[in-house]
Design a protein around this motif. Sequence first.
Motif, PDB file in Angstrom:
ATOM      1  N   VAL A 171       7.127  -0.457  -9.340  1.00  0.00           N
ATOM      2  CA  VAL A 171       5.695  -0.509  -9.669  1.00  0.00           C
ATOM      3  C   VAL A 171       4.960  -1.570  -8.862  1.00  0.00           C
ATOM      4  O   VAL A 171       3.806  -1.890  -9.171  1.00  0.00           O
ATOM      5  N   ILE A 172       5.581  -2.140  -7.845  1.00  0.00           N
ATOM      6  CA  ILE A 172       4.953  -3.178  -7.033  1.00  0.00           C
ATOM      7  C   ILE A 172       4.172  -2.525  -5.896  1.00  0.00           C
ATOM      8  O   ILE A 172       4.744  -1.798  -5.080  1.00  0.00           O
ATOM      9  N   PRO A 173       2.856  -2.752  -5.794  1.00  0.00           N
ATOM     10  CA  PRO A 173       2.085  -2.202  -4.670  1.00  0.00           C
ATOM     11  C   PRO A 173       2.235  -3.074  -3.425  1.00  0.00           C
ATOM     12  O   PRO A 173       1.969  -4.276  -3.452  1.00  0.00           O
ATOM     13  N   VAL A 174       2.649  -2.457  -2.333  1.00  0.00           N
ATOM     14  CA  VAL A 174       2.832  -3.163  -1.069  1.00  0.00           C
ATOM     15  C   VAL A 174       1.630  -2.956  -0.150  1.00  0.00           C
ATOM     16  O   VAL A 174       1.420  -3.718   0.787  1.00  0.00           O
ATOM     17  N   GLY A 175       0.844  -1.917  -0.395  1.00  0.00           N
ATOM     18  CA  GLY A 175      -0.311  -1.644   0.449  1.00  0.00           C
ATOM     19  C   GLY A 175      -1.174  -0.556  -0.157  1.00  0.00           C
ATOM     20  O   GLY A 175      -0.833   0.044  -1.182  1.00  0.00           O
ATOM     21  N   PRO A 176      -2.312  -0.249   0.470  1.00  0.00           N
ATOM     22  CA  PRO A 176      -3.186   0.810  -0.020  1.00  0.00           C
ATOM     23  C   PRO A 176      -2.672   2.174   0.417  1.00  0.00           C
ATOM     24  O   PRO A 176      -1.519   2.314   0.830  1.00  0.00           O
ATOM     25  N   VAL A 209       0.934  12.824   5.358  1.00  0.00           N
ATOM     26  CA  VAL A 209       0.625  12.833   3.932  1.00  0.00           C
ATOM     27  C   VAL A 209      -0.029  11.503   3.570  1.00  0.00           C
ATOM     28  O   VAL A 209       0.511  10.437   3.866  1.00  0.00           O
ATOM     29  N   VAL A 210      -1.198  11.561   2.943  1.00  0.00           N
ATOM     30  CA  VAL A 210      -1.875  10.349   2.489  1.00  0.00           C
ATOM     31  C   VAL A 210      -1.263   9.924   1.156  1.00  0.00           C
ATOM     32  O   VAL A 210      -1.333  10.652   0.158  1.00  0.00           O
ATOM     33  N   THR A 211      -0.671   8.738   1.138  1.00  0.00           N
ATOM     34  CA  THR A 211       0.054   8.278  -0.036  1.00  0.00           C
ATOM     35  C   THR A 211      -0.056   6.766  -0.151  1.00  0.00           C
ATOM     36  O   THR A 211      -0.129   6.068   0.874  1.00  0.00           O
ATOM     37  N   PRO A 212      -0.096   6.201  -1.356  1.00  0.00           N
ATOM     38  CA  PRO A 212      -0.125   4.741  -1.513  1.00  0.00           C
ATOM     39  C   PRO A 212       1.236   4.133  -1.213  1.00  0.00           C
ATOM     40  O   PRO A 212       2.281   4.765  -1.429  1.00  0.00           O
ATOM     41  N   LEU A 213       1.228   2.906  -0.697  1.00  0.00           N
ATOM     42  CA  LEU A 213       2.476   2.186  -0.425  1.00  0.00           C
ATOM     43  C   LEU A 213       3.001   1.581  -1.726  1.00  0.00           C
ATOM     44  O   LEU A 213       3.090   0.364  -1.901  1.00  0.00           O
TER      45      LEU A 213
END
Length: 456
Positions: free
Chosen positions: A115-120, A127-131
Motif C-alpha cells: 500500500v506504499i505509493p512510490v509515484g503517481p 498502460v496508465v497505472t499508479p506506481l
Amino acid sequence: MTPALAPHAVHLASERTLTAFGQDPWWITTIKAVAIFVFLMVCVLMMIMADRKVMGRMQQRHGPNRMGPFGLLQSLFDGIKLSLKEDLIPRGVDRFVYIAAPMIAAVPAFIAFSVIPVGPEVNMFGVVTPLQLTDLPIAALVVLATAALGVYGFVLGGWASQSPYALLGGLRASAQVISYEIAMGLSFVAVFLMSGTLTTSGIVESQRGLWFAVLLLPSFLIYLVTMVGETNRLPFDLAEGEGEIVGGFMTEYGSMKFTMFFLAEYVNMVTVAAVSVTLFLGGWLAPPGVTAILPGANEGWWPALWWLLKFLCVMFLFIWARGSLPRVRYDQLMKLGWKVLIPIQLVWITAVAVVRMLILEDASPVVVGLVVAGFSAATIAAFSSWARHARREREEDARLRAENARRAHKDPAFGGFPVPPSTAPHYGSSVLAEPPRTAAAVGGDSNKKGEEVTGA
C-alpha cells in the motif's frame, strides 16, 4: 496561515483517489508485485552492507572489502553461507510452530509494502497505472495490522524453542512491540486528522502544500523513535540482547530459519522507513523549490526518484542511531514508551483535534490563538513538573548510592551474596577449616580432624 490549515479551502484527499486502482490487467499487477519483492530483497542486501560499511567508517575501521568490488557482494555471500549451513532442530521443540515462526515474522512485512505509493500514475508498457500495487480506504491501518502480526513470529519462535533465553526474548519482543505500537498508532492519528483520509495515496496528495513532518513535527519525531523500537534495532534491541539473553528469540535457530528472522528485521526497517516517507515527508512529491527549477518534477517517473532519496535518508538514520547510541536498559525502554511517548502523543493529538475543529468551523483567529497558547502553557507546566520530579529522583538515587558506598566501606560484605564463615566446618572436602584470625594469639587448636571446608 499554512495552506494545510486554511478553512474549507484545504485539500482533503478522499476515497476518489481509489478509482485509479483495480483497473490494471493481471500482468501489470504481477509486474508490480514482483518489483516490490525484488526491491525489498535488494534493499535488505544493500542495507546489511551499508550497515557494516558506514558503521565501520564511523568507528574508524574497515568494513567488508573482500567479496566483490568494495565488498558489495558480502551480504550475498553471507546469505549463501547461511543457506548451506546444516539445519538442526533441537530435541523436544514443537516442530510445526518452530518451523512456521520465521515465516510468520517475515510475511507481514512484505504485505505492508503493497500500500506504499512510490509515484503517481505513469505509462507502463502502454498502460496508465499508479506506481503503487494497491490502495484501500483503510490502507494506513493495514500497516499497523501487519506490524502487529509480525510479533507473533517472535513470540512463537521463542516459545517453541523450549529454551529459557529464547522465551525471555520472545516475551521482551511482544512487550516492546505493544508499547511502541501504541505510540506509533497515535502518531498516525494526527496525520489522519489533517489529511481527512486513511488512504496512503490521499495522504500524499494532502501534503502538496506543506509536509506533515513540518506541520506535525512532534508526531514525526515520536514516530522516528517508535519505528526504531518497533524493528528491535539498537539502541532498542533488548529482545535479542546478546549480553543478557544470548540471542533472544533466535537463540535456537540456524541456517535458513535464522535467515528468515534476519530478513524480517530488515524488511520491517524498509517498510517503516517507507511509511515515514509516505505519512510525513510528502511521499513521492518533490522537495520544496524543486518544482520551480524543474516544472515537471511531480510528473512521470521523476517522483520515484524523490521518493527513493527520502527513503535513503530515513534508512541512514537507522545506521546512525546504531553506531552512535548505547543500548538502554529494559526498564528505561518501557518507561520511555509508556511514561513519555504515549502521554505526549495524547496531549498533542488533543491539541491538533481542537485546533483543527476550530479552523474548520471558521473560528476567530483570536480564539484559535488563545487555545494554542493554553495548550502551550499546559505543556510547559507539565514539562516543568516532570523536570522537578526527575531531579528529585536523581537526588534520591545519588543519596542512596552514597549511603550504600558508606556502608560497603565499613562492611565489605554489604550488598554481596551471603557466604558461610570461613571457620565453619563444611562437607565434601578434605581441607581442614581455617583457624580464626586470633588463633595465633590465643593458641587454640581449631584445626581438628573432621573440620573441613569445600573449595578452600
